[in-house]
Scaffold this motif. Structure first.
Motif, mmCIF file in Angstrom:
data_model
loop_
_atom_site.group_PDB
_atom_site.id
_atom_site.type_symbol
_atom_site.label_atom_id
_atom_site.label_comp_id
_atom_site.label_asym_id
_atom_site.label_seq_id
_atom_site.Cartn_x
_atom_site.Cartn_y
_atom_site.Cartn_z
ATOM 1 N N VAL A 99 3.409 2.784 2.564
ATOM 2 C CA VAL A 99 2.769 2.678 3.869
ATOM 3 C C VAL A 99 3.095 1.322 4.508
ATOM 4 C CG1 VAL A 99 0.545 2.584 5.052
ATOM 5 C CG2 VAL A 99 0.913 4.226 3.198
ATOM 6 N N ARG A 119 0.534 5.711 -0.468
ATOM 7 C CA ARG A 119 -0.411 6.814 -0.391
ATOM 8 C C ARG A 119 0.235 8.077 -0.938
ATOM 9 N NH1 ARG A 119 -0.796 7.569 6.226
ATOM 10 N NH2 ARG A 119 1.291 8.484 6.521
ATOM 11 N N TYR A 166 6.446 -1.852 7.712
ATOM 12 C CA TYR A 166 5.588 -0.678 7.839
ATOM 13 C C TYR A 166 6.413 0.593 7.830
ATOM 14 C CZ TYR A 166 1.860 -3.835 9.431
ATOM 15 O OH TYR A 166 0.919 -4.834 9.516
ATOM 16 N N VAL A 207 3.029 4.803 10.498
ATOM 17 C CA VAL A 207 1.801 4.027 10.677
ATOM 18 C C VAL A 207 1.999 2.811 11.568
ATOM 19 C CG1 VAL A 207 1.041 4.756 8.386
ATOM 20 C CG2 VAL A 207 2.086 2.496 8.676
ATOM 21 N N TRP A 260 0.863 -1.182 0.000
ATOM 22 C CA TRP A 260 0.000 0.000 0.000
ATOM 23 C C TRP A 260 0.897 1.230 0.000
ATOM 24 C CZ3 TRP A 260 -5.100 -0.164 -0.754
ATOM 25 C CH2 TRP A 260 -5.785 -1.355 -0.474
ATOM 26 N N TYR A 302 -4.980 6.370 -1.471
ATOM 27 C CA TYR A 302 -4.264 5.137 -1.166
ATOM 28 C C TYR A 302 -4.294 4.208 -2.370
ATOM 29 C CZ TYR A 302 -3.748 6.346 3.738
ATOM 30 O OH TYR A 302 -3.362 6.956 4.917
ATOM 31 N N ASP A 346 -3.097 11.255 7.854
ATOM 32 C CA ASP A 346 -3.283 10.040 7.048
ATOM 33 C C ASP A 346 -4.132 10.303 5.810
ATOM 34 O OD1 ASP A 346 -3.622 8.227 10.118
ATOM 35 O OD2 ASP A 346 -1.858 8.275 8.810
#
Length: 125
Positions: A48, A38, A60, A64, A36, A94, A90
């Protein structure tokens, strides 16, 4: 060709939760990675979370860690991102991404050959 379709974005208040999904048409490699990313307006796309397939090795972003959880259901070819304790920062589009293991750095966008169209997450403070 891999098609990725994200869903689950939306608007939520700070402190809330969302769960993003990414349905993959196929996973053509013996081993690879799903991630993922963003991108907020005016900012670069940033990683992410990433999960290796198979093996479930996970990484990660520091921003996050402890709040987001990435997972992959290989029976459904679906990638998930559980996002808890959401913060205003945030807020972003995404994207899910899929790639082989050729690129050295799995947190670089260049490591991924296929991308979804994105799903918007908006967190209000």
């Amino acid at each position: 060709q891999v098609q990725l379709v994200e869903s689950g974005g939306g608007s939520v208040q700070a402190g809330g939760s969302l769960r993003l999904s990414c349905a993959a048409s196929t996973f053509p490699w013996r081993s690879g990675r799903l991630a993922w990313f963003r991108q907020a307006p005016g900012q670069e796309r940033e990683a992410v979370a990433r999960i290796s397939v198979p093996g479930d090795n996970i990484r990660y972003a520091n921003s996050v860690k402890g709040r987001f959880t990435i997972s992959y259901d290989n029976s459904q070819n679906t990638l998930y991102l559980q996002m808890n304790s959401l913060k205003f920062e945030d807020t972003a589009m995404y994207y899910c991404a899929a790639g082989d293991n050729a690129h050295k750095d799995s947190f670089q966008a260049a490591a991924y050959q296929y991308w979804g169209q994105g799903t918007q997450v908006t967190v209000s403070s």
